[in-house]
Each structure stands twice: as C-alpha cells, then as structure tokens.
Design a protein around this motif. Structure first.
Motif: not given
Length: 331
Positions: A305-331
C-alpha cells in the motif's frame, strides 16, 4: 548511442522504483522488535534487493558524462535548481506539517540536506564536477574484473573484517577512504561496462545468479547483525559495501544485455518522471506514516500500500510539475 538509450531508460526506471521501496520498508527493518520475524524478513529482503538503486544512478550519470561529453553549465544549473526547489518544498512541508525545526534545517542547508533523501543532489554534483577530467577508456573484461575484485571487495574499507588467529587478511588497506571515491568509481564502471561488449555466452545467467546471491548475503548478514547486536545495523546495507557493489555491477550488466530492445512502457514512464518521483517520494511516505494512513497490522499489505500510494502520488505530482516546468529545470 540510440540503441543504448533504451537500457539506460529502463535501468533508470528500475532504480527509481527501488529507491521508493527502500524508504517504504525502512520503518520495518529498523523496528524489528515491533513486528514478527517473518514480516521483518520480507521487508529486509525487499530492502536488500533495492540497495543497488543509488549506485545505479551514479553509474547512469557516469555512462552519460564520463565519455566524449562531460557535464555542461546547463547541467550544473539544473542540479542547483533541483536542490533549491526540492529543499524549498521540503522546508514548506516541515513548517506546515511537522514539528521539525525548520530554522535549523535552513541554517545548515549547505551542510546537510533539508530532508534526508536530498543528500543525493549534493553527491551527484561531484560526478558533474569531475566529469571534464575523466574520459573512461575501453578496457578488457579481465582487466575490469580484476579492478572490481581488488577495489570493490579486497581493498574495500566497508568489507567486513576477516581474521585468522588474529591476522587480518580482509580488507587489505590501500588507503581508500570515503564514500565519494566509490561514487566516482561507480560512475567510471557505468561508462566502462556501457561501452563494453557484454553479450557473452552465459554472462546473463552469471549476473542474475550473482545478484541473487548478493541479495541473499546482504539480507542474511543484516539478520546476523540484528541477532548479535539486538538491534538493526546497516553494515551490509551500505551503498559502497562489497555486496551492494557486486549486485550493482551485475544488475547493470543484466539490464544492458536484456532490456535494450525498447523502453518498457511502465519503466519508461517512471524514467521520464524519475527526478520528480525522487524529489517528492520521501515527503509522501513521511506524510502517510505520520498521519497513520497505513496498515501496520498487516505489514506485507502495508508495504504494498505505501509503495503503491507513494509511487502514484509522486508520479502525479511530477506530472503536474512538468505542466508548469516546461523547460524541465526541476522535473
């Protein structure tokens, strides 16, 4: 180069998943007296198998930057941006959701990471800094094997001391000190193995067997330490230890030989978001653990559960960050 990108992407995805697994199982391996021996053993084996993750990241960086090209100013700007951004996110999390002294974290920002997992950004800077000075040559398999045996095992200061009637025969003292030496060595090995023709008969089976044997030694060694110390010790878990060294070299070679045809869909997604997942995952795990969003009555299910939830939330946050960070400085 294009044919090699596939195994690098797949390896990065595997290493990223392993990092999440290490931190998912950490509570269990460090609290052996709070769970049953069987559940501790499961967590220990999963953690032991994942110890190669950090060495693999250094090996990937070495493959990319210890050859014809070295780290450029844009790479230093990016790593500095990553360190600053994820430190700021960690500081915000600490301030809003924990009782950790954010002032002290900020005061010692350049001495130790704001949150424990961010140490890697400091360490990888060294690989970038030395990359203009290092261009790994093609070496024979026998020469590389001899180097790995001597530096990785025989003279490794992390090798558990071996004595006969008081005479210490392992490790041999070649005055090798500090983890940074091995981080740079991992980088050089990543480049050397990456350039080498490793499609040899029986080598994949040998690498697979060495990886499994190495994980078995790490897990059994950690169990032995627990039994005689009465508490957990990371003697066999060290990223620069001889067994982790063997496992890292074996797994890199195995992935290079078997996962080079194409990027696997799941690993490709994880690889593309590995930076964001790494930056966010420790905070997510901390939030889940400290808020009681866990299933500790069923440890194995809790790990899943912790592994799956962590991976899912972190992946979602990364996807959202890439929408903002279009030049991929931090994502």
């Amino acid at each position: 180069m294009p044919s090699k990108i596939n195994w690098i992407d797949n390896l990065r995805g595997i290493a990223c998943l392993m990092v999440v697994m290490i931190h998912t199982t950490t509570w269990y391996v460090t609290n052996a007296h709070s769970i049953s021996p069987v559940n501790w053993d499961i967590a220990n084996i999963l953690n032991s198998a994942s110890r190669v993750s950090v060495p693999l990241f250094f090996m990937i960086s070495g493959f990319l930057f210890f050859g014809e090209r070295s780290a450029q100013p844009r790479h230093f700007i990016r790593i500095a941006a990553c360190l600053g951004f994820y430190s700021a996110v960690a500081l915000l999390y600490i301030t809003l959701f924990t009782s950790i002294n954010a002032g002290l974290s900020l005061k010692y920002l350049l001495q130790k990471p704001v949150f424990y997992h961010l140490w890697f950004f400091f360490a990888i800077i060294v690989i970038y800094l030395v990359s203009p000075l290092i261009q790994v040559k093609n070496v024979s398999g026998k020469m590389l094997l001899a180097l790995m045996v001597v530096i990785g095992i025989v003279a490794n200061p992390n090798t558990v001391s071996q004595k006969i009637d008081g005479f210490e025969w392992l490790p041999v003292n070649l005055y090798i000190n500090g983890d940074t030496f091995y981080y740079v060595l991992y980088g050089m090995l990543g480049r050397a193995i990456g350039m080498m023709d490793t499609q040899k008969r029986g080598l994949n089976w040998l690498c697979g067997a060495l990886f499994i044997a190495g994980v078995a030694v790490i897990s059994r060694g950690t169990l032995h330490e627990l039994q005689w110390r009465g508490n957990f010790a990371d003697t066999w878990y060290l990223y620069c230890g001889p067994m982790v060294f063997i496992c890292a070299v074996s797994l890199l070679t195995l992935v290079k030989n078997t996962l080079n045809a194409r990027p696997l869909p799941v690993l490709n997604i994880i690889s593309r978001h590995s930076l964001g997942i790494y930056g966010f995952h420790a905070l997510v795990i901390h939030a889940l653990r400290t808020r009681g969003v866990e299933l500790k009555s069923w440890p194995v299910l809790d790990i899943v559960w912790i592994f799956a939830a962590t991976l899912a939330v972190s992946l979602l946050l990364s996807m959202l960050l890439q929408k903002i960070d279009v030049r991929r400085f931090v994502s």
